[in-house]
Design a protein around this motif. Sequence first.
Motif, mmCIF file in Angstrom:
data_model
loop_
_atom_site.group_PDB
_atom_site.id
_atom_site.type_symbol
_atom_site.label_atom_id
_atom_site.label_comp_id
_atom_site.label_asym_id
_atom_site.label_seq_id
_atom_site.Cartn_x
_atom_site.Cartn_y
_atom_site.Cartn_z
ATOM 1 N N PRO A 64 36.126 42.238 41.468
ATOM 2 C CA PRO A 64 36.271 41.910 40.038
ATOM 3 C C PRO A 64 35.150 40.995 39.552
ATOM 4 O O PRO A 64 34.911 39.938 40.117
ATOM 5 N N LEU A 65 34.470 41.435 38.514
ATOM 6 C CA LEU A 65 33.424 40.620 37.896
ATOM 7 C C LEU A 65 33.754 40.454 36.420
ATOM 8 O O LEU A 65 34.566 41.196 35.870
ATOM 9 N N GLU A 66 33.105 39.520 35.789
ATOM 10 C CA GLU A 66 33.256 39.355 34.344
ATOM 11 C C GLU A 66 32.726 40.621 33.661
ATOM 12 O O GLU A 66 31.559 40.962 33.802
ATOM 13 N N GLY A 67 33.598 41.374 33.009
ATOM 14 C CA GLY A 67 33.152 42.561 32.270
ATOM 15 C C GLY A 67 33.076 43.841 33.082
ATOM 16 O O GLY A 67 32.705 44.889 32.551
ATOM 17 N N SER A 68 33.373 43.790 34.355
ATOM 18 C CA SER A 68 33.324 45.016 35.164
ATOM 19 C C SER A 68 34.243 44.886 36.386
ATOM 20 O O SER A 68 34.282 43.834 37.020
ATOM 21 N N MET A 69 34.968 45.956 36.662
ATOM 22 C CA MET A 69 35.816 45.978 37.867
ATOM 23 C C MET A 69 35.138 46.862 38.900
ATOM 24 O O MET A 69 34.746 47.991 38.596
ATOM 25 N N GLY A 70 34.974 46.324 40.080
ATOM 26 C CA GLY A 70 34.328 47.082 41.146
ATOM 27 C C GLY A 70 35.329 47.568 42.177
ATOM 28 O O GLY A 70 36.370 46.959 42.386
ATOM 29 N N TYR A 71 34.982 48.683 42.782
ATOM 30 C CA TYR A 71 35.813 49.227 43.861
ATOM 31 C C TYR A 71 34.929 49.468 45.076
ATOM 32 O O TYR A 71 33.900 50.141 44.962
ATOM 33 N N LEU A 72 35.346 48.942 46.192
ATOM 34 C CA LEU A 72 34.676 49.246 47.449
ATOM 35 C C LEU A 72 35.118 50.639 47.875
ATOM 36 O O LEU A 72 36.303 50.973 47.777
#
Lengths: 175, 167
Positions: free
Chosen positions: A153-161
């Motif tokens: 989880p980042l500010e403005g974007s959700m990441g998935y491994l």
Amino acid sequence: MSDRDFVHVLYSDYGATHFLINRDQCPASVYAADTVPMEGGNNYFKEKLIFTSEKSSEQVPLFNLHKFLIKLFRFNSNVESQLVILTPLTLLSEETLSYLKEGPLLELENCRRIGIRISSETIIKQIPLNELQPHSRILRSKLKKSGFPATHPLEGSMGYLINLDKLLAGNEGRR
Amino acid sequence: MNNDEILKQIESNDKVEKDIEVKEELFYRYLVFWIGEQKFALPAEEVHEILTYNEIYFVPFVPPYIRGYANRHGQPYTVFDLQMLFENSGIEGSHLLILKVPNDQIALLISDVDEIVKVPDSKIYSLTSQDETSQYFSGAVNVEETEIFVLGVSKILERLESDIERS
């Protein structure tokens, strides 16, 4: 912080969502310009690369991860996917190999690697391990089995491994 | 008035006060909020925080009543759209209720917060209705002669677990 506190990843940016692939799963990459159609396969296994040398020829089936993610996450993306990462079959589990050999790899002899077509907007990054977070407990098992074992989880974007092995063997990848 | 009389008097007063205490009703605090056009309530102690609009990120392989993830302090929170669960139509929510759920990160997408109310025990009751939606309520409270359903969070989580298991 030591090296063990970081993870080297391929980082594909799709705006409000991004994806991370552990570099351990993809030791090499190539520019995928000249591919040829592949018989059989499915929606995401439609082409292959052929590497030839004086002594031998190797066929590498391509899984179109870019197209798969666009459909699964309902992106409206015009980004190209000219990059292919190469994963040795030795890195895949028995379950995944068994599925691939019954399907997309059925016709391919001397296949030692699989190619994964990814977004051209991919960079190599080193991220602190503590930026990765487990899924919410209630969704954890399902997403882990489907090839998305953690979030970023980042500010403005959700990441998935992404776990390529699980993703290739997952039900969604078979359609 | 001698000491015995004084004691008798104050003990008598004490008894009256205790009687009053026994008769006093217990009050419970509830957060009342809107989901679409309908009000719902949750015991205040089950709500950790109310957030104004946070971006929600799509999550694959989940039922449609899971709107996605919200990022709160770098942690992914599963966001429920209960109108989608109850009525099969999503809401344009602008607030998130961050719930106190042991060992998990759960949020509800809501339209707006209404108020926090103190409800006497006598105005809290169980539901007798057995329709499909009522299984997600732990009961109801009566606030100013209006019946407001109290969400049963554990029942809602059980539904999701069951749906994920079957998918």
